[in-house]
Design a protein around this motif. Structure first.
Motif, PDB file in Angstrom:
ATOM      1  N   LYS A 482      34.360  38.171  31.095  1.00 44.22           N
ATOM      2  CA  LYS A 482      32.902  37.698  31.779  1.00 44.22           C
ATOM      3  C   LYS A 482      33.094  36.410  32.468  1.00 44.22           C
ATOM      4  O   LYS A 482      33.301  35.564  31.905  1.00 44.22           O
ATOM      5  CB  LYS A 482      31.801  37.475  30.524  1.00 44.22           C
ATOM      6  N   THR A 483      32.904  36.665  33.615  1.00 44.87           N
ATOM      7  CA  THR A 483      32.802  35.299  34.323  1.00 44.87           C
ATOM      8  C   THR A 483      31.518  35.380  34.874  1.00 44.87           C
ATOM      9  O   THR A 483      30.757  35.842  34.149  1.00 44.87           O
ATOM     10  CB  THR A 483      33.494  35.781  35.963  1.00 44.87           C
ATOM     11  N   MET A 484      31.243  34.130  35.620  1.00 40.53           N
ATOM     12  CA  MET A 484      29.899  33.509  35.633  1.00 40.53           C
ATOM     13  C   MET A 484      28.858  34.753  35.981  1.00 40.53           C
ATOM     14  O   MET A 484      27.766  34.858  35.499  1.00 40.53           O
ATOM     15  CB  MET A 484      29.698  32.543  36.699  1.00 40.53           C
ATOM     16  N   PHE A 485      29.120  35.509  37.013  1.00 32.66           N
ATOM     17  CA  PHE A 485      28.320  36.497  37.454  1.00 32.66           C
ATOM     18  C   PHE A 485      28.498  37.953  37.243  1.00 32.66           C
ATOM     19  O   PHE A 485      27.829  38.771  37.067  1.00 32.66           O
ATOM     20  CB  PHE A 485      28.172  36.656  39.050  1.00 32.66           C
ATOM     21  N   HIS A 486      29.872  38.094  36.954  1.00 31.21           N
ATOM     22  CA  HIS A 486      30.225  39.483  36.994  1.00 31.21           C
ATOM     23  C   HIS A 486      31.422  39.850  35.645  1.00 31.21           C
ATOM     24  O   HIS A 486      32.030  38.798  35.391  1.00 31.21           O
ATOM     25  CB  HIS A 486      31.140  39.984  38.323  1.00 31.21           C
ATOM     26  N   LEU A 487      31.766  41.114  35.639  1.00 34.28           N
ATOM     27  CA  LEU A 487      32.530  41.337  34.670  1.00 34.28           C
ATOM     28  C   LEU A 487      33.851  41.396  35.242  1.00 34.28           C
ATOM     29  O   LEU A 487      33.956  42.099  36.548  1.00 34.28           O
ATOM     30  CB  LEU A 487      32.274  42.654  33.853  1.00 34.28           C
ATOM     31  N   HIS A 488      34.999  40.710  34.663  1.00 28.76           N
ATOM     32  CA  HIS A 488      36.363  40.858  35.357  1.00 28.76           C
ATOM     33  C   HIS A 488      37.347  41.560  34.416  1.00 28.76           C
ATOM     34  O   HIS A 488      37.065  41.769  33.623  1.00 28.76           O
ATOM     35  CB  HIS A 488      36.761  39.457  35.659  1.00 28.76           C
ATOM     36  N   VAL A 489      37.946  42.646  35.009  1.00 27.02           N
ATOM     37  CA  VAL A 489      38.778  43.337  34.030  1.00 27.02           C
ATOM     38  C   VAL A 489      40.297  43.152  34.330  1.00 27.02           C
ATOM     39  O   VAL A 489      40.923  43.950  35.045  1.00 27.02           O
ATOM     40  CB  VAL A 489      38.454  44.880  34.229  1.00 27.02           C
ATOM     41  N   GLY A 517      42.915  55.765  33.164  1.00 24.54           N
ATOM     42  CA  GLY A 517      42.559  55.581  34.522  1.00 24.54           C
ATOM     43  C   GLY A 517      42.122  54.058  34.831  1.00 24.54           C
ATOM     44  O   GLY A 517      42.719  53.002  33.896  1.00 24.54           O
ATOM     45  N   GLU A 518      41.089  53.668  35.378  1.00 28.81           N
ATOM     46  CA  GLU A 518      40.457  52.621  35.744  1.00 28.81           C
ATOM     47  C   GLU A 518      38.988  52.608  35.020  1.00 28.81           C
ATOM     48  O   GLU A 518      38.260  53.156  34.952  1.00 28.81           O
ATOM     49  CB  GLU A 518      40.049  52.737  37.323  1.00 28.81           C
ATOM     50  N   HIS A 519      39.000  51.261  34.524  1.00 30.74           N
ATOM     51  CA  HIS A 519      37.752  50.726  34.035  1.00 30.74           C
ATOM     52  C   HIS A 519      36.829  50.886  35.005  1.00 30.74           C
ATOM     53  O   HIS A 519      36.947  50.635  36.142  1.00 30.74           O
ATOM     54  CB  HIS A 519      37.901  49.274  33.259  1.00 30.74           C
ATOM     55  N   GLY A 520      35.436  50.970  34.497  1.00 32.99           N
ATOM     56  CA  GLY A 520      34.567  51.229  35.611  1.00 32.99           C
ATOM     57  C   GLY A 520      34.348  49.857  36.678  1.00 32.99           C
ATOM     58  O   GLY A 520      33.704  50.149  37.730  1.00 32.99           O
ATOM     59  N   MET A 521      34.820  48.671  36.260  1.00 32.95           N
ATOM     60  CA  MET A 521      34.509  47.611  37.227  1.00 32.95           C
ATOM     61  C   MET A 521      36.131  47.325  37.738  1.00 32.95           C
ATOM     62  O   MET A 521      36.321  46.209  38.174  1.00 32.95           O
ATOM     63  CB  MET A 521      34.334  46.442  36.257  1.00 32.95           C
TER      64      MET A 521
END
Ligand code: NOJ
Length: 766
Positions: A482-489, A517-521
């Protein structure tokens, strides 16, 4: 070649170039579309707009051009405190026209009350939100929906999104994204309709009609927004926000048509874009916004900037400071400032010093007020704020059923050797492997802002409804930060601890279903990728399982085309399921067990290798086409030119045979094409019949094929149908480099089939 039948559908030419290079303080001649165009002047709304404008101060007009993001919770701390103070005061003093990111019937009402009850003229706010693929009931990501080629279902999906969003107080969505793109590295390919202009235009209109319905003032319809104007999808190297530099032919024939289609369909708003196009940031581009959109196309709604994009013209090196940026944007026709906070600071002074004309301010404010009238906000500013309606409509059963239908239609069967699919409902020992199989958030995809985490039906849950005797092993994990504003994967490149357990499970199973596959984020805004393979250690997991059991069904969840040459070569069955939304697991299980026969077709080419990108079906032949048994033709020395899976491709549990392609000239530029399609398999199925043309010789070269028609048909086993298409000027012409739409005489190829490669071919001459 002699040009005949020149259609002047565009009429700007050199005149536009002249205006484009004009000093920005000068007005372009189209400046008063809302207030002076005869058509609009006469109508009721225009009169009301004029009357209201005559009562407004300059500050109040500029206020309409200002949009802030949300800042308070009506049940929480006072909006009069801290950072919120200025925004609150600005609403009270009539200096805000719109809010974004405020939602909920109660929350919207609380903020609307400030504008309506406390500001001098009580002008209601418009409430905007990114309702991209559903509001609370999440439908498949837009790229997936486009894979259905089912315009009715796509329109319905947007309709439901509008019903839910409007019940939560909203009246404006920042959708559809109608950008064209050809580079799967770009994170936002998930948000559009793929690489093709024809399909993209049809889908764009379906979405606009779904959001806006027949009556914008109804309390269950919302204003749509065609974005990002223009050419944002051509970011160099697929890097989000990057520069775009494209020629006239690509701009007019590839990028602009979906926007034009939205304008013709009556879309209420446009959003400009972060990118510069040929050296001019789109936000400051008078040619795009004033001359083309508002004047030539006759667009009567308003243009909102993208988030902070007015201020970003400073970093672009186009504006010296915030004041200069405001001057450029306002003169260029950016009507509303989203979160740069610059118009509200500088426009008054710019008008007073004659850098921005009053006419431009009246035009912008007038356009915004017009949409507020169209939405019925002046009749009842709280028409979207009914908490009972919110409770009743959001997440209701009918919406879930429609989301399931849309999800099934979006799935594309890429490979099915030895009919490994569908699975027998009983009697098989099944292993389910992969981190995405139990994930209840990733299937929601990116851009599902109101959608709650952990609410998608997972594959594990969907399969359990059929048979709960399968065994699940995660195999590997995603890493989330979790970054300040967004989920980073970030990619899990290291943790392989679960692979052994998964391999042991696969050893003792009849069939292995692997959901990878890819995580939603890992797709979406700001989420471009330099590699477009199956991310992280998942490829290693796949290969390790393959070592012990070759009966693998690979279920791919992703927000973009992936390059997976190893899987395509070795894995017997591959199902592309994208990020399918709330009903994901149910839809996937129905396809796996054969209760739904997949019918999706790829709206975007899948490359073999990222090095082939940009790769698209409607390329130009060049002077050195191939293949040739020598060195000097357009190709790579280490890779074929062919894609892994072409545009329009998708299999079914049945098979279709195409025959009797027939082409008839009806006189003028009117050509009928028909083809017979037969279901030659054992089960009923749906097929997307696709029509492509090639203008063989043209004054501006044309692509090797271009989609110009499609029809989705359903056929019982053994049944056949004759599908008819008509080609007219609309399909046969193109924009030349003088920006004129022309149809040239000569020979055309006609190609019809179930994807962009396997086609029956004929020709005709105009
Ligand atoms: C930036 C995005 O580019 C745009 O598409 C979106 O609508 C706005 N942010 C508002 O969230």
């Amino acid at each position: 070649m002699k040009i005949n039948n020149i259609l002047f559908l565009t009429c700007i030419g050199f005149f536009v170039i002249l205006i484009h290079s004009c000093n920005s303080t000068k007005e372009t001649s189209n400046s008063m579309a809302v207030l002076t165009s005869e058509k609009v002047e006469d109508d009721e709304v225009s009169k009301k707009v004029k009357e209201l404008l005559s009562k407004m101060t300059l500050e109040e007009k500029i206020g309409q051009m200002n949009q802030y993001t949300g800042f308070f919770d009506p049940t929480g701390p006072s909006p009069k405190d801290g950072n919120n103070k200025e925004k609150y005061e600005h609403i009270e003093s009539g200096q805000v026209g719109s809010m974004l990111n405020v939602r909920g019937a109660k929350e919207v009402r609380a903020m609307q009350e400030i504008a309506v009850e406390k500001s001098r003229l009580g002008i209601p706010l418009i409430f905007a939100f990114d309702v991209i693929h559903g509001f609370k009931t999440i439908s498949p990501i837009p790229l997936a929906e486009a894979a259905s080629w089912d315009l009715e279902a796509i329109e319905k999906s947007a309709r439901i999104a509008a019903i839910e969003a409007s019940a939560a107080g909203l009246n404006w969505t920042f959708a559809p994204m109608v950008d064209l793109y050809r580079d799967a590295r770009w994170g936002r390919v998930m948000e559009g309709a793929g690489e093709d202009t024809y399909l993209g235009s049809k889908v764009a209109v379906a979405r606009v009609e779904g959001f806006q319905g027949d009556d914008l003032s109804a309390n269950n319809t919302i204003a749509a927004c065609a974005k990002h104007f223009a050419a944002y999808g051509f970011a160099e190297a697929g890097k989000d926000y990057n520069t775009t530099d494209i020629g006239l032919s690509t701009l007019y024939n590839v990028v602009l048509p979906p926007f034009k289609a939205c304008s013709d369909a009556g879309v209420a708003t446009f959003m400009n874009s972060f990118n510069e196009l040929n050296g001019i940031p789109a936000t400051g581009d008078a040619f795009l916004q004033r001359d083309l959109l508002k004047k030539e196309w006759g667009f009567e709604g308003f243009v909102v900037s993208d988030w902070g994009s007015i201020g970003e013209m400073i970093a672009h090196g186009h504006a010296a400071d915030g004041k200069h940026a405001s001057e450029l944007a306002a003169n260029a026709g950016s009507d509303m400032d989203m979160e740069s906070h610059l118009y509200v600071k500088h426009l008054k002074e710019l008008v007073e010093s004659n850098k921005v004309s009053m006419k431009h301010i009246d035009d912008a404010a007038g356009r915004i007020l017009k949409i507020k009238f169209d939405l019925g906000l002046f009749d009842d500013p709280y028409r979207y704020c009914d908490e009972a309606r919110e409770k009743e409509l959001i997440l209701n059963k009918e919406h879930a059923d429609a989301a399931l239908d849309m999800a099934k239609k979006s799935i594309v069967l890429l490979k099915n050797e030895k009919n490994l699919l569908p699975l027998a409902k009983n009697g098989k020992k099944i292993a389910l492997i992969g981190p995405l199989a139990e994930d209840k958030t990733s299937p929601l995809g990116n851009w599902r802002l109101a959608g709650d985490d952990n609410t998608a039906i997972s594959v594990v849950e969907g399969m359990k409804k059929y048979n709960d005797s399968f065994t699940y092993s995660k195999g590997v994990k995603f890493v989330e930060e979790k970054t300040m504003f967004h989920l980073h994967v970030p990619y899990n490149k290291d943790d392989k601890t679960g692979i052994k357990e998964a391999v042991n499970l696969a050893k003792t199973s009849d069939v292995v279903i692997m959901v990878l596959g890819e995580h939603g984020m890992q797709s979406g805004e700001g989420r471009s990728r330099a590699q477009i393979d199956i991310p992280g250690v998942q490829q290693e997991l796949l290969e390790a399982v393959y070592e012990v059991n070759k009966n693998i069904v690979l279920v791919l969840m992703n927000g973009r085309p992936l390059a997976l040459p190893w899987a395509a070569e070795n894995i017997p069955a591959i199902l592309e399921v994208w990020h399918l939304g709330s009903q994901s697991g149910n839809a996937i299980a129905e396809v796996l067990y054969g209760d739904y026969n997949p019918s999706g077709k790829l709206p975007m080419t899948f490359p073999r290798n990222v090095g082939q990108v940009p790769i698209y079906y409607n390329y130009k032949n060049t002077g050195r086409p191939g293949p040739k048994p020598e060195v000097f033709w357009q190709h790579y020395s280490d890779m074929t030119n062919d894609p892994l899976y072409p545009f329009g491709f998708g299999l079914s549990y049945t098979t279709f045979k195409y025959s009797n392609l027939s082409v008839t000239k009806n006189g003028g530029n009117n050509v009928s094409v028909s083809v017979n399609v037969k279901n030659t398999g054992k089960v009923a199925g749906e097929e997307v019949v696709q029509l492509y043309i090639r203008d063989q010789v043209a004054s501006v070269t044309r692509p090797v094929k271009e989609l110009k028609g499609f029809e989705k048909i359903r056929l019982a086993s053994g049944a056949s149908k004759t599908v008819q298409f008509t080609l007219t000027d609309k399909e046969l012409g193109f924009y030349n480099n003088q920006r004129k739409y022309i149809v040239e005489p000569g020979k055309f190829d006609v190609m019809v089939g179930g994807n962009s490669v396997d086609l029956l071919k004929d020709e005709f001459e105009l």
